[in-house]
Write a protein that holds these residues in place. Structure first.
Motif, mmCIF file in Angstrom:
data_model
loop_
_atom_site.group_PDB
_atom_site.id
_atom_site.type_symbol
_atom_site.label_atom_id
_atom_site.label_comp_id
_atom_site.label_asym_id
_atom_site.label_seq_id
_atom_site.Cartn_x
_atom_site.Cartn_y
_atom_site.Cartn_z
ATOM 1 N N ARG A 255 46.714 44.379 34.532
ATOM 2 C CA ARG A 255 45.535 45.009 35.128
ATOM 3 C C ARG A 255 44.416 44.007 35.354
ATOM 4 O O ARG A 255 43.715 44.046 36.369
ATOM 5 C CB ARG A 255 45.045 46.157 34.259
ATOM 6 C CG ARG A 255 45.988 47.344 34.281
ATOM 7 C CD ARG A 255 45.488 48.446 33.413
ATOM 8 N NE ARG A 255 46.461 49.529 33.344
ATOM 9 C CZ ARG A 255 46.162 50.749 32.979
ATOM 10 N NH1 ARG A 255 44.935 51.056 32.635
ATOM 11 N NH2 ARG A 255 47.094 51.674 32.942
ATOM 12 N N LEU A 256 44.223 43.095 34.401
ATOM 13 C CA LEU A 256 43.192 42.071 34.558
ATOM 14 C C LEU A 256 43.506 41.150 35.730
ATOM 15 O O LEU A 256 42.614 40.778 36.493
ATOM 16 C CB LEU A 256 43.033 41.263 33.276
ATOM 17 C CG LEU A 256 42.325 41.970 32.124
ATOM 18 C CD1 LEU A 256 42.404 41.121 30.857
ATOM 19 C CD2 LEU A 256 40.882 42.258 32.479
ATOM 20 N N ARG A 257 44.792 40.767 35.882
ATOM 21 C CA ARG A 257 45.174 39.937 37.024
ATOM 22 C C ARG A 257 44.902 40.654 38.332
ATOM 23 O O ARG A 257 44.411 40.067 39.302
ATOM 24 C CB ARG A 257 46.642 39.537 36.939
ATOM 25 C CG ARG A 257 46.897 38.323 36.082
ATOM 26 C CD ARG A 257 48.301 37.780 36.257
ATOM 27 N NE ARG A 257 49.342 38.767 36.022
ATOM 28 C CZ ARG A 257 49.760 39.172 34.829
ATOM 29 N NH1 ARG A 257 49.217 38.661 33.746
ATOM 30 N NH2 ARG A 257 50.704 40.063 34.708
ATOM 31 N N ALA A 258 45.216 41.944 38.407
ATOM 32 C CA ALA A 258 44.980 42.723 39.624
ATOM 33 C C ALA A 258 43.481 42.811 39.922
ATOM 34 O O ALA A 258 43.058 42.651 41.078
ATOM 35 C CB ALA A 258 45.578 44.121 39.482
ATOM 36 N N LEU A 259 42.679 43.053 38.900
ATOM 37 C CA LEU A 259 41.230 43.135 39.093
ATOM 38 C C LEU A 259 40.678 41.801 39.560
ATOM 39 O O LEU A 259 39.889 41.735 40.505
ATOM 40 C CB LEU A 259 40.539 43.565 37.797
ATOM 41 C CG LEU A 259 39.017 43.599 37.840
ATOM 42 C CD1 LEU A 259 38.522 44.646 38.833
ATOM 43 C CD2 LEU A 259 38.451 43.876 36.465
ATOM 44 N N TYR A 260 41.087 40.724 38.923
ATOM 45 C CA TYR A 260 40.615 39.395 39.300
ATOM 46 C C TYR A 260 41.011 39.074 40.735
ATOM 47 O O TYR A 260 40.222 38.540 41.508
ATOM 48 C CB TYR A 260 41.170 38.350 38.340
ATOM 49 C CG TYR A 260 40.708 36.954 38.644
ATOM 50 C CD1 TYR A 260 39.407 36.562 38.356
ATOM 51 C CD2 TYR A 260 41.559 36.023 39.233
ATOM 52 C CE1 TYR A 260 38.970 35.280 38.637
ATOM 53 C CE2 TYR A 260 41.123 34.730 39.519
ATOM 54 C CZ TYR A 260 39.834 34.375 39.217
ATOM 55 O OH TYR A 260 39.406 33.114 39.504
ATOM 56 N N GLY A 261 42.239 39.422 41.110
ATOM 57 C CA GLY A 261 42.707 39.177 42.475
ATOM 58 C C GLY A 261 41.876 39.924 43.497
ATOM 59 O O GLY A 261 41.533 39.387 44.556
#
Length: 69
Positions: A32-38
């Motif tokens: 989820r953090l990777r998706a948000l950062y992206g």
């Protein structure tokens, strides 16, 4: 058998006595953090912010030039 504070996990790796906190890069939170950062990376920077940054750069350059004189 290993007793102390070290235990052997299923894959044969040694691990301290601490439990996995679930914050590794392959966890649901990590995904989820990777998706948000992206999604944040893909956002467009507003023109007004770019203008302000350019003014700041100009002011800093002018200050440096004045300091070297």
């Amino acid at each position: 058998m290993i007793k102390d504070k070290m235990t052997v996990h299923r894959r044969g790796r040694l691990h301290s006595g601490r439990q996995d906190e679930g914050l590794g890069p392959n966890t649901d939170i990590g995904s989820r953090l990777r998706a948000l950062y992206g999604s944040v990376q893909e956002e467009v920077v507003p023109d007004r912010l770019l203008e302000l940054l350019e003014k700041l750069d100009s002011a800093e350059a002018a200050q440096r030039a004045a300091d070297t004189e």
